[in-house]
Design a protein around this motif. Structure first.
Motif, mmCIF file in Angstrom:
data_model
loop_
_atom_site.group_PDB
_atom_site.id
_atom_site.type_symbol
_atom_site.label_atom_id
_atom_site.label_comp_id
_atom_site.label_asym_id
_atom_site.label_seq_id
_atom_site.Cartn_x
_atom_site.Cartn_y
_atom_site.Cartn_z
ATOM 1 N N THR A 138 0.338 0.227 7.055
ATOM 2 C CA THR A 138 1.218 1.080 7.841
ATOM 3 C C THR A 138 0.609 1.215 9.225
ATOM 4 O OG1 THR A 138 1.868 2.298 5.862
ATOM 5 C CG2 THR A 138 2.337 3.336 7.973
ATOM 6 N N GLY A 139 1.149 0.487 10.191
ATOM 7 C CA GLY A 139 0.543 0.463 11.510
ATOM 8 C C GLY A 139 -0.851 -0.139 11.427
ATOM 9 N N HIS A 140 -1.845 0.589 11.950
ATOM 10 C CA HIS A 140 -3.216 0.065 11.929
ATOM 11 C C HIS A 140 -3.970 0.453 10.660
ATOM 12 C CE1 HIS A 140 -4.027 4.198 13.399
ATOM 13 N NE2 HIS A 140 -5.210 4.031 12.830
ATOM 14 N N ILE A 141 -3.294 1.153 9.727
ATOM 15 C CA ILE A 141 -3.948 1.672 8.528
ATOM 16 C C ILE A 141 -3.586 0.826 7.305
ATOM 17 C CG2 ILE A 141 -4.168 3.659 6.983
ATOM 18 C CD1 ILE A 141 -3.320 5.412 9.395
ATOM 19 N N ILE A 142 -4.607 0.391 6.582
ATOM 20 C CA ILE A 142 -4.398 -0.254 5.288
ATOM 21 C C ILE A 142 -4.745 0.752 4.201
ATOM 22 C CG2 ILE A 142 -5.413 -1.910 3.683
ATOM 23 C CD1 ILE A 142 -5.299 -4.007 5.756
ATOM 24 N N HIS A 143 -3.839 0.874 3.248
ATOM 25 C CA HIS A 143 -3.994 1.824 2.146
ATOM 26 C C HIS A 143 -4.151 1.032 0.852
ATOM 27 C CE1 HIS A 143 -1.625 4.512 -0.830
ATOM 28 N NE2 HIS A 143 -2.917 4.720 -0.956
ATOM 29 N N CYS A 144 -5.272 1.232 0.161
ATOM 30 C CA CYS A 144 -5.594 0.467 -1.051
ATOM 31 C C CYS A 144 -5.494 1.335 -2.300
ATOM 32 C CB CYS A 144 -7.023 -0.067 -0.974
ATOM 33 S SG CYS A 144 -7.356 -1.137 0.437
ATOM 34 N N ASN A 145 -5.148 0.683 -3.394
ATOM 35 C CA ASN A 145 -5.253 1.277 -4.728
ATOM 36 C C ASN A 145 -6.213 0.415 -5.544
ATOM 37 O OD1 ASN A 145 -3.374 3.256 -4.159
ATOM 38 N ND2 ASN A 145 -1.653 2.080 -4.961
ATOM 39 N N PHE A 146 -7.083 1.048 -6.312
ATOM 40 C CA PHE A 146 -8.073 0.290 -7.071
ATOM 41 C C PHE A 146 -8.065 0.673 -8.540
ATOM 42 C CE2 PHE A 146 -10.012 0.652 -2.773
ATOM 43 C CZ PHE A 146 -10.048 -0.698 -2.459
#
Length: 456
Positions: A138-146
């Motif tokens: 999202t824009g410059h943000i990467i959001h991870c799920n682990f």
């Protein structure tokens, strides 16, 4: 085993060491005249044999040491047999002419961290049998799920993404599932800047937000477009859980509804919605914005607004207008079904004799249908319909359509149930107030594996 993969020594790495990814590879190449490059690449079907685009910045054609010459770089796994090499030469000579001298050479190249793509790196570093591929940008943000087994490698994965993904400056993971009414995430910074204010584009519109304080899901872009596309210039649109505006902003700009009113309980969402109204050059008076509980918004703001407009139209002497329809969006899938009882009797007490027109009401209720055991696929839609019927308690089902939005996780589906509310329902005896239902967790700990979603 492929010759084009990172060294075995990187397996199990938990801290990124770029130098460890260096490996020497001998590539089969053919030297050609630079002026013939266009002919070869356009007319000769060499794609199955060339290295392709996964080893950037290394390309299918590179400069030779000789002036006016180029190398065609072939995949060492695919071009090993003499028969294959002879076939490639014959294909090229058919286009370039038999007089051309084409011979195979070997070009030694060091492949480094810069050459490997994220998929190759993750496959090389994670223990065998463990995979990672699911993240959103999202824009410059990467959001991870682990998953639990991937957690020890989360900082390594974050550093890889920070280095490899275009425009990425921040990598985070959810601290836990969404369980609060504001739907914002408890974030853990894994790599990069601690800057959560970002801006994205969706369907040509700009959306700015503080990712840590509001809800945004890039996987819903098609759903935002689908629902806002149902409106027209006579629509009366109410969004009871509007967030930062993914439904009301495209609806206002592209469909120009007769009336738009937006509401969200989260003051941060309301703040950024107002910012986005300005960013997209929408006049402030085009969208009336509120910050309150959705149930009260339905019972008070929507009810009073509809009655006011219906009375005005009923007493107006203006020429006949096209029929308007009311559209109420409730995108709070963890809880929105609990707002449905608020519509029953919402117009009760108003004098119907003052009203000559009774508009059609459409409600778009988002919800999760989940099972604790394996069930047939069609069970989830039946469950979504049952959940709505249980809340409306009407003699017939008011659900006219149930759209499957996405698979959230194993045994959990997200739906948009579209209800049509008859006038008799709107003036019926209200249902007794029920105790506040607990908030359903928004998502499981790990998204299903899928291709990454990117919004920039």
């Amino acid at each position: 085993m492929s010759l084009l993969q990172p060294p075995k020594a990187v397996r199990g790495m938990e801290k990124l060491e770029k130098d460890a990814f260096r490996v020497a590879v001998d590539f089969p190449v053919i030297e050609i005249e630079a002026r013939d490059t266009g002919i070869v690449t356009r007319r000769v079907r060499l794609e199955p044999y060339l290295i392709g685009h996964k080893l950037k910045p290394l390309k299918n054609t590179i400069d030779s040491e000789k002036e006016g010459k180029k190398y065609l770089v072939f995949h060492p796994d695919k071009v090993q047999e003499d028969e294959t090499k002879q076939k490639i030469v014959e294909m090229m000579k058919r286009e370039l002419g038999d007089e051309k001298t084409l011979k195979w050479e070997t070009l030694s190249k060091d492949l480094t961290f810069e050459n490997w793509d994220t998929k190759s790196i993750f496959k090389a570093v994670l223990p065998e049998g463990i995979e990672y591929s699911s993240y959103t940008q999202t824009g410059h943000i990467i959001h991870c799920n682990f998953a639990d087994e991937v957690l020890p490698f989360r900082h390594l994965i974050a550093e890889v993404l920070l280095n490899k993904v275009s425009n990425c400056k921040t990598v985070v993971q959810k601290g836990n599932i969404i369980t609060n009414v504001y739907r914002n995430l408890d974030l853990e910074l894994l790599a990069g800047e601690e800057n959560y204010v970002t801006e994205i584009k969706e369907t040509g519109l700009r959306f700015k937000m503080d990712f840590s304080k509001v809800y945004w899901n890039s996987r819903l872009s098609h759903e935002h477009e689908r629902v806002s596309g149902l409106f027209n210039n006579q629509s009366i649109v109410y969004d009871a859980c509007c967030g930062i505006g993914p439904f009301v902003l495209p609806a206002t700009l592209k469909k120009k509804p007769r009336r738009v009113m937006a509401n969200d309980l989260n003051p941060e969402s309301v703040k950024w919605l107002k910012v986005n109204v300005g960013l997209n050059k929408i006049k402030e008076d085009r969208i009336e914005i509120h910050n309150m509980d959705a149930k009260l918004f339905i019972k008070e703001k929507i009810a009073n607004d509809v009655i006011r407009m219906m009375k005005e139209e009923s007493t107006s002497e203006a020429e006949e207008k096209p029929e308007s329809q009311i559209h109420v969006v409730m995108n709070l899938p963890a809880y929105a079904v609990n707002f449905l009882p608020a519509f029953r009797g919402v117009l009760r007490g108003f004098e119907s004799k003052e009203i000559s027109r009774k508009w059609k009401w459409n409600v778009y209720c988002y919800l999760f249908a989940k099972s604790h055991v394996d069930v047939p696929d069609d069970w989830y839609e039946s469950e979504a319909r049952r959940m709505c019927d249980e809340k409306t308690k009407w003699e017939t089902s008011l659900v006219v359509k149930c759209h499957n939005v996405r698979t959230v996780s194993s045994r959990k589906e997200m739906f948009c149930a579209q209800l049509e509310l008859p006038y008799e329902f709107l003036i019926a005896e209200p249902l007794p107030e029920e105790p506040e239902a607990p908030l359903e967790p928004e998502e499981e700990a790990v998204e299903p594996r899928c291709k990454k979603m990117k919004t920039t």
